[in-house]
Design a protein around this motif. Sequence first.
Motif, PDB file in Angstrom:
ATOM      1  N   SER A 176       0.820  -1.213   0.000  1.00  0.00           N
ATOM      2  CA  SER A 176       0.000   0.000   0.000  1.00  0.00           C
ATOM      3  C   SER A 176       0.856   1.267   0.000  1.00  0.00           C
ATOM      4  CB  SER A 176      -0.946   0.006   1.198  1.00  0.00           C
ATOM      5  OG  SER A 176      -0.211   0.028   2.405  1.00  0.00           O
ATOM      6  N   LYS A 177       2.070   1.195   0.553  1.00  0.00           N
ATOM      7  CA  LYS A 177       2.950   2.362   0.547  1.00  0.00           C
ATOM      8  C   LYS A 177       3.326   2.749  -0.879  1.00  0.00           C
ATOM      9  CE  LYS A 177       4.982   1.672   5.100  1.00  0.00           C
ATOM     10  NZ  LYS A 177       6.173   1.317   5.858  1.00  0.00           N
ATOM     11  N   LEU A 178       3.558   1.743  -1.729  1.00  0.00           N
ATOM     12  CA  LEU A 178       3.895   2.024  -3.129  1.00  0.00           C
ATOM     13  C   LEU A 178       2.717   2.688  -3.836  1.00  0.00           C
ATOM     14  CD1 LEU A 178       5.687  -1.296  -4.151  1.00  0.00           C
ATOM     15  CD2 LEU A 178       6.751   0.911  -3.742  1.00  0.00           C
ATOM     16  N   SER A 235       6.644   3.305  -8.821  1.00  0.00           N
ATOM     17  CA  SER A 235       6.577   2.015  -9.500  1.00  0.00           C
ATOM     18  C   SER A 235       7.183   0.877  -8.686  1.00  0.00           C
ATOM     19  CB  SER A 235       7.272   2.102 -10.853  1.00  0.00           C
ATOM     20  OG  SER A 235       8.610   2.498 -10.677  1.00  0.00           O
ATOM     21  N   GLY A 236       8.145   1.183  -7.826  1.00  0.00           N
ATOM     22  CA  GLY A 236       8.778   0.132  -7.044  1.00  0.00           C
ATOM     23  C   GLY A 236       9.603   0.714  -5.910  1.00  0.00           C
ATOM     24  N   TYR A 237      10.200  -0.169  -5.144  1.00  0.00           N
ATOM     25  CA  TYR A 237      11.037   0.264  -4.029  1.00  0.00           C
ATOM     26  C   TYR A 237      12.312   0.932  -4.546  1.00  0.00           C
ATOM     27  CZ  TYR A 237       7.985  -2.743  -1.301  1.00  0.00           C
ATOM     28  OH  TYR A 237       6.893  -3.310  -0.714  1.00  0.00           O
ATOM     29  N   ASN A 238      12.787   1.919  -3.797  1.00  0.00           N
ATOM     30  CA  ASN A 238      14.039   2.611  -4.098  1.00  0.00           C
ATOM     31  C   ASN A 238      14.063   3.239  -5.491  1.00  0.00           C
ATOM     32  OD1 ASN A 238      14.954   1.840  -1.537  1.00  0.00           O
ATOM     33  ND2 ASN A 238      15.804  -0.056  -2.330  1.00  0.00           N
ATOM     34  N   SER A 239      12.880   3.633  -6.004  1.00  0.00           N
ATOM     35  CA  SER A 239      12.826   4.329  -7.296  1.00  0.00           C
ATOM     36  C   SER A 239      12.140   5.682  -7.094  1.00  0.00           C
ATOM     37  CB  SER A 239      12.095   3.489  -8.340  1.00  0.00           C
ATOM     38  OG  SER A 239      10.777   3.238  -7.936  1.00  0.00           O
ATOM     39  N   PRO A 240      12.948   6.756  -6.964  1.00  0.00           N
ATOM     40  CA  PRO A 240      12.401   8.084  -6.686  1.00  0.00           C
ATOM     41  C   PRO A 240      11.562   8.621  -7.837  1.00  0.00           C
ATOM     42  CG  PRO A 240      14.793   8.174  -6.891  1.00  0.00           C
ATOM     43  CD  PRO A 240      14.393   6.749  -7.053  1.00  0.00           C
ATOM     44  N   LYS A 241      10.602   9.466  -7.493  1.00  0.00           N
ATOM     45  CA  LYS A 241       9.705  10.052  -8.483  1.00  0.00           C
ATOM     46  C   LYS A 241       9.479  11.517  -8.126  1.00  0.00           C
ATOM     47  CE  LYS A 241       4.934   9.760 -10.012  1.00  0.00           C
ATOM     48  NZ  LYS A 241       3.639   9.177  -9.757  1.00  0.00           N
ATOM     49  N   ARG A 242       9.397  12.377  -9.161  1.00  0.00           N
ATOM     50  CA  ARG A 242       9.100  13.790  -8.931  1.00  0.00           C
ATOM     51  C   ARG A 242       7.664  13.945  -8.471  1.00  0.00           C
ATOM     52  NH1 ARG A 242      11.157  18.022  -9.289  1.00  0.00           N
ATOM     53  NH2 ARG A 242       9.637  19.309 -10.339  1.00  0.00           N
ATOM     54  N   THR A 243       7.425  14.936  -7.620  1.00  0.00           N
ATOM     55  CA  THR A 243       6.064  15.227  -7.151  1.00  0.00           C
ATOM     56  C   THR A 243       5.775  16.704  -7.391  1.00  0.00           C
ATOM     57  OG1 THR A 243       6.933  15.580  -4.929  1.00  0.00           O
ATOM     58  CG2 THR A 243       6.030  13.408  -5.392  1.00  0.00           C
ATOM     59  N   THR A 298      10.361  -0.874   5.228  1.00  0.00           N
ATOM     60  CA  THR A 298      10.029   0.085   4.182  1.00  0.00           C
ATOM     61  C   THR A 298       9.641   1.405   4.828  1.00  0.00           C
ATOM     62  OG1 THR A 298       7.719  -0.603   4.131  1.00  0.00           O
ATOM     63  CG2 THR A 298       9.211  -1.690   2.594  1.00  0.00           C
ATOM     64  N   LYS A 299       9.853   2.490   4.083  1.00  0.00           N
ATOM     65  CA  LYS A 299       9.574   3.814   4.622  1.00  0.00           C
ATOM     66  C   LYS A 299       9.323   4.772   3.455  1.00  0.00           C
ATOM     67  CE  LYS A 299      11.961   7.192   7.599  1.00  0.00           C
ATOM     68  NZ  LYS A 299      13.218   7.430   8.309  1.00  0.00           N
ATOM     69  N   VAL A 300       8.240   5.557   3.540  1.00  0.00           N
ATOM     70  CA  VAL A 300       7.967   6.578   2.533  1.00  0.00           C
ATOM     71  C   VAL A 300       8.755   7.822   2.922  1.00  0.00           C
ATOM     72  CG1 VAL A 300       6.213   8.040   1.476  1.00  0.00           C
ATOM     73  CG2 VAL A 300       5.662   5.682   2.077  1.00  0.00           C
ATOM     74  N   ILE A 301       9.577   8.302   1.984  1.00  0.00           N
ATOM     75  CA  ILE A 301      10.414   9.473   2.243  1.00  0.00           C
ATOM     76  C   ILE A 301      10.123  10.526   1.183  1.00  0.00           C
ATOM     77  CG2 ILE A 301      12.771  10.358   2.382  1.00  0.00           C
ATOM     78  CD1 ILE A 301      13.649   7.531   3.186  1.00  0.00           C
ATOM     79  N   ARG A 302       9.770  11.719   1.653  1.00  0.00           N
ATOM     80  CA  ARG A 302       9.622  12.869   0.759  1.00  0.00           C
ATOM     81  C   ARG A 302      10.842  13.743   0.984  1.00  0.00           C
ATOM     82  NH1 ARG A 302       4.757  13.017  -1.572  1.00  0.00           N
ATOM     83  NH2 ARG A 302       3.131  11.773  -0.608  1.00  0.00           N
ATOM     84  N   PHE A 303      11.457  14.191  -0.110  1.00  0.00           N
ATOM     85  CA  PHE A 303      12.696  14.953   0.031  1.00  0.00           C
ATOM     86  C   PHE A 303      12.823  15.997  -1.063  1.00  0.00           C
ATOM     87  CE2 PHE A 303      13.568  11.440  -2.772  1.00  0.00           C
ATOM     88  CZ  PHE A 303      14.398  11.964  -3.743  1.00  0.00           C
ATOM     89  N   GLY A 304      13.702  16.946  -0.851  1.00  0.00           N
ATOM     90  CA  GLY A 304      14.014  17.984  -1.826  1.00  0.00           C
ATOM     91  C   GLY A 304      13.072  19.165  -1.733  1.00  0.00           C
ATOM     92  N   GLU A 305      13.619  20.360  -1.829  1.00  0.00           N
ATOM     93  CA  GLU A 305      12.810  21.567  -1.790  1.00  0.00           C
ATOM     94  C   GLU A 305      12.149  21.781  -3.140  1.00  0.00           C
ATOM     95  OE1 GLU A 305      13.316  26.377  -1.056  1.00  0.00           O
ATOM     96  OE2 GLU A 305      15.061  25.071  -0.992  1.00  0.00           O
ATOM     97  N   GLN A 306      10.838  22.005  -3.121  1.00  0.00           N
ATOM     98  CA  GLN A 306      10.089  22.260  -4.348  1.00  0.00           C
ATOM     99  C   GLN A 306      10.572  23.567  -4.983  1.00  0.00           C
ATOM    100  OE1 GLN A 306       8.411  20.825  -6.840  1.00  0.00           O
ATOM    101  NE2 GLN A 306       6.758  20.137  -5.526  1.00  0.00           N
ATOM    102  N   GLY A 307      10.932  23.539  -6.241  1.00  0.00           N
ATOM    103  CA  GLY A 307      11.346  24.748  -6.944  1.00  0.00           C
ATOM    104  C   GLY A 307      12.773  25.182  -6.712  1.00  0.00           C
ATOM    105  N   ALA A 308      13.545  24.402  -5.973  1.00  0.00           N
ATOM    106  CA  ALA A 308      14.939  24.778  -5.721  1.00  0.00           C
ATOM    107  C   ALA A 308      15.773  24.531  -6.969  1.00  0.00           C
ATOM    108  CB  ALA A 308      15.508  23.965  -4.568  1.00  0.00           C
ATOM    109  N   SER A 309      16.681  25.433  -7.239  1.00  0.00           N
ATOM    110  CA  SER A 309      17.577  25.227  -8.382  1.00  0.00           C
ATOM    111  C   SER A 309      18.851  24.585  -7.845  1.00  0.00           C
ATOM    112  CB  SER A 309      17.883  26.540  -9.078  1.00  0.00           C
ATOM    113  OG  SER A 309      18.459  27.446  -8.167  1.00  0.00           O
ATOM    114  N   THR A 310      18.836  23.270  -7.772  1.00  0.00           N
ATOM    115  CA  THR A 310      20.001  22.558  -7.244  1.00  0.00           C
ATOM    116  C   THR A 310      21.035  22.400  -8.338  1.00  0.00           C
ATOM    117  OG1 THR A 310      18.995  20.435  -7.763  1.00  0.00           O
ATOM    118  CG2 THR A 310      18.646  21.285  -5.547  1.00  0.00           C
ATOM    119  N   ALA A 311      22.207  21.987  -7.931  1.00  0.00           N
ATOM    120  CA  ALA A 311      23.328  21.928  -8.855  1.00  0.00           C
ATOM    121  C   ALA A 311      23.158  20.833  -9.905  1.00  0.00           C
ATOM    122  CB  ALA A 311      24.618  21.714  -8.073  1.00  0.00           C
ATOM    123  N   GLY A 312      22.472  19.753  -9.587  1.00  0.00           N
ATOM    124  CA  GLY A 312      22.341  18.656 -10.548  1.00  0.00           C
ATOM    125  C   GLY A 312      23.649  17.905 -10.687  1.00  0.00           C
TER     126      GLY A 312
END
Length: 94
Positions: free
Chosen positions: A5-7, A13-21, A39-53
């Motif tokens: 249900s966490k997925l 789509s699967g474990y350890n596969s990050p997706k943009r939100t 298993t753990k749901v992790i939300r990360f990254g600042e929305q709209g931040a211009s990171t270095a890539g």
Amino acid sequence: MSKDSKLTNAGVSGYNSPKRTPSHPKKSHVVVAKVGSKTKVIRFGEQGASTAGKPKSGESDRMKKKRASFKARHRRNIAKGKMSAAYWADKVKW
């Protein structure tokens, strides 16, 4: 065996596969991290931040310093591994 249900709730789509939100108000990515049977749901990254890539040829010194500062500032949390938001931010955004 049914899908975790966490997925489904996270919409990945699967474990350890990050997706943009793009519709999330604060966080830019989500991932369902799995290490062993945990298993753990992790939300990360600042929305709209211009990171270095990823490092690019001809990258400005400012962006190199920005990336180095992020990695230095979050080194301890990145080292915690897949169950930390800093690990995923480092891997995906920096």
